[in-house]
Design a protein around this motif. Structure first.
Motif, short mmCIF file in Angstrom:
data_model
loop_
_atom_site.label_atom_id
_atom_site.label_comp_id
_atom_site.label_asym_id
_atom_site.label_seq_id
_atom_site.Cartn_x
_atom_site.Cartn_y
_atom_site.Cartn_z
N GLN A 1 4.21 0.65 -29.38
CA GLN A 1 4.04 0.63 -30.84
C GLN A 1 5.07 1.49 -31.56
OE1 GLN A 1 1.88 1.90 -28.64
NE2 GLN A 1 1.15 3.92 -29.29
N ASN B 1 1.12 -3.03 -21.21
CA ASN B 1 0.18 -3.08 -22.34
C ASN B 1 -0.09 -4.52 -22.75
OD1 ASN B 1 -0.27 -0.15 -23.70
ND2 ASN B 1 1.77 -0.26 -22.77
N TRP C 1 -2.06 -5.19 -26.10
CA TRP C 1 -1.26 -4.88 -27.28
C TRP C 1 -0.31 -6.03 -27.60
CZ3 TRP C 1 4.03 -4.18 -28.19
CH2 TRP C 1 4.36 -3.61 -29.44
#
Length: 284
Positions: free
Chosen positions: A215, A247, A250
């Protein structure tokens, strides 16, 4: 040097597509490549270059005869043939040489390498920037920019690999700098910004922070989620595919959000590339 500039190369050679196997590269082509008088046109040619032979010729054309033996003997003792070992090794030798010559002479040498007709020689120059410990990450990214925008695929790859270690060491600052790059008109510059930050880039050191916290680069990726150029789209898709290995949830959330916000063929293509490993894993 003047003799080098008058070399005439036939259109047949200049317009070649490139051999599929190193053994099939025409003798005339390999000779020109090894003398730095021609660019490679595909990966086969690029990997076939004998960088020590090329270096010997470049030292001669730059009239660095006294320095030639020391540079070459040191490299020959390393006995490195792998391209990702020999290019940095040669770059270190050039940096060492520049430390021992007057500033004006160092400027002449570096720009002769950086502007050389041979893509392999320009790769050395790119790595010289990446390995120069006196430069900050800002200075390295500024210096590497012309190589990131180079017309040759090999130079562009070496450009981001050359500064990968510096980006890893100053990740947040590098991300901040590269935000401007993903908005650049040049698709090569946009692609560099993404590729240089890939969590698990091919032939390159993994960026452990981005593997765990992808992120951190999301705002940068958002700028190119519907990029019109496939070269950039592939890089964005590969970036997310990398992130999906550590991830997956995500990446799924990001891809779903992008498809909802940007219903374009470009975004769909990026998402398809981004989720290819996840889809394959779900079918196993």
């Amino acid at each position: 040097m003047d003799q080098e500039k008058t070399v005439i190369i036939s259109d047949v050679i200049l317009q070649r597509k490139g051999a599929r196997k190193a053994a099939d590269i025409p003798k005339a082509v390999i000779q020109l490549l090894q003398r730095g008088e021609l660019q490679t046109v595909n990966l086969t040619e690029w990997l076939a270059i004998d960088h020590l032979k090329l270096l010997r010729h470049i030292l001669c054309t730059l009239e660095l005869h006294k320095e030639s033996d020391e540079m070459l003997s040191g490299l020959e003792r390393l006995n490195q043939k792998k391209i990702m070992s020999i290019i940095p090794a040669i770059a270190r030798k050039w940096l060492s040489l520049l430390d021992h010559v007057p500033e004006k002479e160092g400027f002449r040498i570096f720009h002769a390498l950086a502007d050389h007709r041979s893509d392999s020689v320009r790769c050395w120059a790119a790595y010289m920037i990446g390995l120069d410990e006196r430069l900050t990450v800002m200075q390295k990214l500024t210096g590497i920019r012309p190589f990131a925008a180079d017309s040759h695929f090999g130079v562009r790859e070496m450009a981001w690999m050359a500064v990968r270690e510096s980006i890893s060491n100053e990740l947040l600052q590098a991300i901040d700098i590269l935000h401007e790059w993903v908005r650049d008109e040049d698709s090569n510059i946009r692609r560099f910004a993404v590729e240089s930050l890939r969590p698990q880039g091919v032939w390159a050191k993994h960026l452990s922070v981005l593997k765990e916290q992808p992120q951190l680069a999301l705002s940068l990726l958002e700028e190119v989620k519907s990029d019109p150029v496939k070269y950039v789209q592939d890089s964005v898709g590969n970036w997310l595919n990398d992130a999906g290995k550590t991830n997956p949830d995500w990446v799924r959330r990001i891809c779903d959000a992008w498809l909802e916000a940007s219903d374009t063929k470009e975004t769909k293509r990026i998402v398809a590339r981004a989720t290819r490993s996840l889809l394959r894993k779900s079918k196993e």
